[in-house]
Write a protein that holds these residues in place. Sequence first.
Motif, PDB file in Angstrom:
ATOM      1  N   ILE A  27       0.874  -1.176   0.000  1.00  0.00           N
ATOM      2  CA  ILE A  27       0.000   0.000   0.000  1.00  0.00           C
ATOM      3  C   ILE A  27       0.911   1.226   0.000  1.00  0.00           C
ATOM      4  N   ALA A  28       0.882   1.988  -1.073  1.00  0.00           N
ATOM      5  CA  ALA A  28       1.704   3.199  -1.164  1.00  0.00           C
ATOM      6  C   ALA A  28       0.968   4.331  -0.448  1.00  0.00           C
ATOM      7  N   VAL A  38       2.479  11.642  -6.602  1.00  0.00           N
ATOM      8  CA  VAL A  38       1.492  10.556  -6.652  1.00  0.00           C
ATOM      9  C   VAL A  38       1.308  10.101  -8.103  1.00  0.00           C
ATOM     10  N   ALA A  39       1.231  11.072  -9.011  1.00  0.00           N
ATOM     11  CA  ALA A  39       1.066  10.743 -10.435  1.00  0.00           C
ATOM     12  C   ALA A  39       2.251   9.930 -10.946  1.00  0.00           C
ATOM     13  N   ALA A  40       3.437  10.273 -10.477  1.00  0.00           N
ATOM     14  CA  ALA A  40       4.631   9.537 -10.922  1.00  0.00           C
ATOM     15  C   ALA A  40       4.558   8.075 -10.485  1.00  0.00           C
ATOM     16  N   VAL A  41       4.064   7.846  -9.290  1.00  0.00           N
ATOM     17  CA  VAL A  41       3.964   6.473  -8.780  1.00  0.00           C
ATOM     18  C   VAL A  41       2.838   5.718  -9.500  1.00  0.00           C
ATOM     19  N   LEU A  42       1.768   6.425  -9.829  1.00  0.00           N
ATOM     20  CA  LEU A  42       0.711   5.825 -10.655  1.00  0.00           C
ATOM     21  C   LEU A  42       1.260   5.467 -12.039  1.00  0.00           C
ATOM     22  N   ALA A  44       4.181   4.721 -12.756  1.00  0.00           N
ATOM     23  CA  ALA A  44       5.094   3.578 -12.625  1.00  0.00           C
ATOM     24  C   ALA A  44       4.335   2.268 -12.428  1.00  0.00           C
ATOM     25  N   GLY A  45       3.002   2.363 -12.353  1.00  0.00           N
ATOM     26  CA  GLY A  45       2.207   1.140 -12.330  1.00  0.00           C
ATOM     27  C   GLY A  45       1.557   0.788 -11.006  1.00  0.00           C
ATOM     28  N   GLN A  46       1.888   1.517  -9.947  1.00  0.00           N
ATOM     29  CA  GLN A  46       1.282   1.219  -8.638  1.00  0.00           C
ATOM     30  C   GLN A  46      -0.206   1.600  -8.654  1.00  0.00           C
ATOM     31  N   ARG A  47      -1.047   0.745  -8.097  1.00  0.00           N
ATOM     32  CA  ARG A  47      -2.485   1.034  -8.085  1.00  0.00           C
ATOM     33  C   ARG A  47      -3.104   1.007  -6.683  1.00  0.00           C
ATOM     34  N   SER A 208       6.965   7.292   3.071  1.00  0.00           N
ATOM     35  CA  SER A 208       8.143   8.099   2.773  1.00  0.00           C
ATOM     36  C   SER A 208       9.219   7.336   2.001  1.00  0.00           C
ATOM     37  N   ALA A 209       9.352   6.053   2.197  1.00  0.00           N
ATOM     38  CA  ALA A 209      10.393   5.302   1.473  1.00  0.00           C
ATOM     39  C   ALA A 209      10.083   5.222  -0.022  1.00  0.00           C
ATOM     40  N   ILE A 210       8.825   5.454  -0.385  1.00  0.00           N
ATOM     41  CA  ILE A 210       8.466   5.471  -1.810  1.00  0.00           C
ATOM     42  C   ILE A 210       8.484   6.896  -2.360  1.00  0.00           C
ATOM     43  N   PHE A 211       7.816   7.792  -1.612  1.00  0.00           N
ATOM     44  CA  PHE A 211       7.561   9.142  -2.134  1.00  0.00           C
ATOM     45  C   PHE A 211       8.590  10.181  -1.708  1.00  0.00           C
TER      46      PHE A 211
END
Length: 217
Positions: A27-28, A38-42, A44-47, A208-211
């Motif tokens: 869960i991001a 958030v858009a960048a992580v979307l 990259a395929g995260q849903r 935070s480790a993702i974003f």
Amino acid sequence: MGLAEIKERIAAEAERVGRAPDSVQLIAVSKVQPNERVAAVLDAGQRVFGENKVQEAAGKWPAFKEQYDGVELHLIGPLQTNKARQAMELFDVIHTVDRPKLAKTIARLAGELGHCPRLFVQVNTGEEPQKAGVLPVDADGFIQECRDLGLEIGGLMCIPPADEEPSLHFALLKKIAARNGVDGLSMGMSGDFETAIAQGATHVRVGSAIFGERDYG
Ligand SMILES: *Cc1c(COP(=O)(O)O)cnc(C)c1O
């Protein structure tokens, strides 16, 4: 953007402890993060995303959901009963069911709305007065109370005290889940998700480790 690295670390830890990598859902946690991140992580395929405030999530996710297919939203922060309807319309999973009044409200609204998000019960494993969650000693009774209301409890969630060894809390949560026949374990954040996976986490909540760090300024 640390999404790829976090996914690799999740898979590696799962493998190390003999679990299937896809038995752990990432869960991001996008709370407070600027929309570009958030858009960048979307992109990259995260849903699968987590938010801790209904209002904040309602402000940004309807637009993202229009732009991206297959988004799944998890509420990981405390839920007031007067926001329960909005939360049930917006979120696919609620991790913070923690008191009879809220459980009753959700049960009533599920009847009205004709659907119910997946529900997790939050357990205050550290018995911290400032933290939400049912006390460990009350957990069995509360889970039963939810079931008596017709609610299906898909998992348990905890946030260990910041200054304590998290693995003791993860072990306690797992024990409570096992004796109540509950499958899901929502535990582990940026600093301790690998520990949580070793202890059986099915859902890790990593922000935070993702974003990057959240800027509350
Ligand atoms: C903010 C938050 C997280 C993510 O925390 P990080 O340390 O940024 O990974 C996880 N769970 C809950 C309940 C949160 O509120």
